[in-house]
Design a protein around this motif. Structure first.
Motif, PDB file in Angstrom:
ATOM      1  N   GLU A  52      -4.781  -7.865   2.963  1.00 15.43           N
ATOM      2  CA  GLU A  52      -3.597  -7.003   2.973  1.00 15.43           C
ATOM      3  C   GLU A  52      -2.393  -7.737   2.398  1.00 15.43           C
ATOM      4  N   PHE A  53      -1.591  -7.002   1.651  1.00 11.50           N
ATOM      5  CA  PHE A  53      -0.314  -7.512   1.160  1.00 11.50           C
ATOM      6  C   PHE A  53       0.736  -6.463   1.492  1.00 11.50           C
ATOM      7  N   ASN A  54       1.820  -6.887   2.135  1.00 12.37           N
ATOM      8  CA  ASN A  54       2.840  -5.907   2.514  1.00 12.37           C
ATOM      9  C   ASN A  54       4.220  -6.254   1.983  1.00 12.37           C
ATOM     10  N   THR A  55       4.262  -6.998   0.913  1.00  7.98           N
ATOM     11  CA  THR A  55       5.533  -7.279   0.250  1.00  7.98           C
ATOM     12  C   THR A  55       5.355  -7.098  -1.247  1.00  7.98           C
ATOM     13  N   LYS A  64      -5.943  -0.985  -3.473  1.00  6.15           N
ATOM     14  CA  LYS A  64      -5.717   0.332  -2.864  1.00  6.15           C
ATOM     15  C   LYS A  64      -4.331   0.388  -2.250  1.00  6.15           C
ATOM     16  N   ALA A  65      -3.528   1.342  -2.679  1.00  4.02           N
ATOM     17  CA  ALA A  65      -2.203   1.537  -2.096  1.00  4.02           C
ATOM     18  C   ALA A  65      -2.338   2.365  -0.820  1.00  4.02           C
ATOM     19  N   VAL A 116      -0.550  -2.684   0.419  1.00  3.38           N
ATOM     20  CA  VAL A 116      -1.717  -2.518  -0.452  1.00  3.38           C
ATOM     21  C   VAL A 116      -2.844  -3.382   0.099  1.00  3.38           C
ATOM     22  N   ILE A 117      -4.062  -2.976  -0.206  1.00  4.14           N
ATOM     23  CA  ILE A 117      -5.250  -3.715   0.197  1.00  4.14           C
ATOM     24  C   ILE A 117      -5.950  -4.181  -1.065  1.00  4.14           C
ATOM     25  N   LEU A 118      -6.141  -5.487  -1.179  1.00  5.82           N
ATOM     26  CA  LEU A 118      -6.895  -6.066  -2.282  1.00  5.82           C
ATOM     27  C   LEU A 118      -8.360  -6.092  -1.879  1.00  5.82           C
TER      28      LEU A 118
END
Length: 68
Positions: free
Chosen positions: A6-9, A38-39, A45-47
Motif C-alpha cells: 500500500e502507498f498512501n502518499t 490499483k487506485a 493505491v495498491i501496488l
C-alpha cells in the motif's frame, strides 16, 4: 509469488520506484516485476508485484523463447 504493497502518499511513482529498488537490494537473488497499480481512492493505491527467484525467472524466460 504475487505480493501487495500500500502507498498512501503522492507522488506514487517515486514511492513505487524506491520500494522496488529497496526490495531488490534486500533480496538480490530475486527479480521483482510490476504487475498492476490499483487506485482505491484519491489517497491510497495498491501496488501488485511479483517476486521470483532469478534462476526460476531465467528458466521461465528461456522456455518462453524456445516455445516461439
Amino acid at each position: 509469488m504475487i505480493k501487495f504493497k500500500e502507498f498512501n502518499t503522492q507522488p506514487y511513482d517515486v514511492h513505487v520506484t524506491a520500494f522496488l529498488k529497496g526490495e531488490s537490494e534486500k533480496y538480490p537473488e530475486d527479480v521483482f516485476e510490476y504487475v498492476d497499480l490499483k487506485a482505491i481512492d484519491r489517497k491510497l493505491v495498491i501496488l501488485v508485484y511479483r517476486q521470483t527467484n532469478k534462476s526460476a525467472y531465467q528458466l521461465r524466460s528461456l522456455f518462453k523463447e524456445v516455445a516461439k
